[in-house]
Design a protein around this motif. Structure first.
Motif, PDB file in Angstrom:
ATOM      1  N   ALA A   1       5.162 -42.053 100.716  1.00 51.91           N
ATOM      2  CA  ALA A   1       6.395 -42.467 101.392  1.00 51.91           C
ATOM      3  C   ALA A   1       6.095 -43.103 102.743  1.00 51.91           C
TER       4      ALA A   1
ATOM      5  N   CYS B   1       4.823 -46.642 102.219  1.00 51.90           N
ATOM      6  CA  CYS B   1       5.914 -47.563 101.859  1.00 51.90           C
ATOM      7  C   CYS B   1       6.772 -47.897 103.077  1.00 51.90           C
TER       8      CYS B   1
ATOM      9  N   VAL C   1       5.703 -46.875  94.965  1.00 50.16           N
ATOM     10  CA  VAL C   1       7.068 -46.430  94.660  1.00 50.16           C
ATOM     11  C   VAL C   1       7.151 -45.922  93.222  1.00 50.16           C
TER      12      VAL C   1
ATOM     13  N   MET D   1       5.681 -42.307  92.832  1.00 44.82           N
ATOM     14  CA  MET D   1       6.370 -41.150  93.419  1.00 44.82           C
ATOM     15  C   MET D   1       6.999 -40.234  92.373  1.00 44.82           C
TER      16      MET D   1
END
Length: 382
Positions: free
Chosen positions: A221, A224, A281, A284
């Motif tokens: 996260a 990103c 992404v 995840m």
């Protein structure tokens, strides 16, 4: 009669598991397949893309192209390119006409930041390797060895029962002793069962496994968000105005205050950042799924091993909250199923029990072996 006895002895001797030829320690997998895939992608992808970026930089030469004045010599133009690349500061004006500056330094350190990302993605693996893998390795070795030995004990028990039954003058008395031994749980394997029960009340492996996935999710996260920040602030500005009124050109009267420059590598960095961000992404949900595996029991493996005498972790409702070390061990036993030789035998016996018309007479692998050994003619129904 002797021929049937000999055939039964051969059948029972073939049912025994052979001793493992080599050490099981080298063949154990201490990472789940999904965790191994995550490590390969999260660490390998940024390293691969950074190597491509560096290869292009070395092959293409200068990463910036500035439009120097026509009266500049070749050395002055080269100096202007170098000065603008070293500073990498955009000089502009706001809506009110005031001079503003904007640093584009993040573009220069972008390849090195991806190297830092690769190192961070490797940290959860190191945590698992040094904090949990040694204890997990010992647990797997002991449990796999004991499960195989427990199966062999059951087969040897049937071999002994055959010899006692053949030597007994009163077959009914023999089966009465057998039923009493079943009721008083003489055939149980307390060491293995109690060891697994103790693992239900331990949480160190589960804590480290969840922490590993949370760290990986946090790093994914954070990466990103870092890439989104770059795109919103820097990755839409491939052209900027550079001030070259510094150094050797500071005193030159005919040097303009600002010259336009263009970043040659801009599209490459955009493609790299979009690739890394898009893949991260997508990964995840995989990380979240790995962590949520501990929220439910893998009862398939233990249900097969309930064919062992008195091994009833499931039937005695001993499985409580799944977030514990036993559930982690079950996940890794599933990943190391090739090392668990007895699983295939017991799974076959379990399938045959379901296909047997009188399956109520088969509770354990001992019952199944007694039927195969020809003791069913005198065995009472229970």
């Amino acid at each position: 009669m002797s021929l049937s006895h000999t055939a039964a002895e051969y059948m029972l001797s073939d049912a025994l598991l052979p001793d493992p030829g080599g050490s099981r320690a080298k063949g154990l997998r201490l990472e789940l397949p999904s965790d191994r895939l995550l490590k390969f992608v999260t660490v390998g992808l940024p390293l691969f893309l950074v190597s491509l970026a560096f290869a292009r930089e070395f092959s293409a030469g200068s990463q910036i192209s500035c439009f120097s004045p026509t009266n500049f010599t070749g050395k002055q133009s080269a100096y202007a390119d170098t000065a603008c690349w070293d500073s990498l500061v955009h000089h502009g004006f706001d809506a009110e006409g005031h001079a503003v500056t904007k640093s584009l330094w993040a573009l220069k350190v972008f390849p090195y930041s991806l190297l830092v990302v690769a190192v961070l993605m490797y940290m959860p693996y190191l945590l698992w390797r040094y904090a949990a893998a040694p204890a997990l390795h010992s647990d797997l070795l002991f449990i796999i060895d004991e499960l195989d030995k427990s199966y062999n004990r059951s087969v040897r028990l049937v071999q002994h029962m055959r010899k006692v039954q053949q030597a007994s003058a009163e077959p009914e008395r023999f089966w009465e002793e057998y039923e009493r031994a079943r009721r008083e749980r003489y055939f149980e394997f307390p060491l293995l069962e109690r060891y697994l029960t103790c693992k239900q009340h331990a949480h160190s492996l589960a804590f480290i496994y969840i922490l590993r996935n949370l760290l990986l999710l946090f790093f994914l996260a954070a990466t990103c968000l870092y890439l989104v920040f770059l795109h919103l602030n820097i990755f839409f500005q491939d052209e900027f105005s550079c001030s070259i009124k510094t150094g050797l050109l500071q005193a030159e009267p005919r040097v303009p205050a600002l010259i336009p420059c263009k970043l040659v590598f801009f599209s490459v960095f955009q493609l790299i950042s979009l690739s890394v961000g898009g893949v991260y992404v997508l990964l995840m949900p995989v990380v979240i799924y790995n962590a949520l595996q501990l929220c439910q029991w893998d009862k398939g493996l233990l249900s097969v091993y309930e064919m062992l005498p008195a091994f009833d972790l499931l039937s005695r409702k001993m499985l409580t909250c799944p977030v514990n070390d036993l559930n982690v061990i079950l996940l890794f036993l599933r990943a190391n199923i090739s090392e668990l030789t007895s699983f295939g035998r017991l799974n076959a016996v379990n399938a045959l029990r379901e296909a047997t018309p009188d399956k109520q007479d088969i509770d354990t692998v001992v019952d199944f072996m007694t039927l195969l050994a020809g003791l069913e003619t005198t065995k009472p129904k229970h």
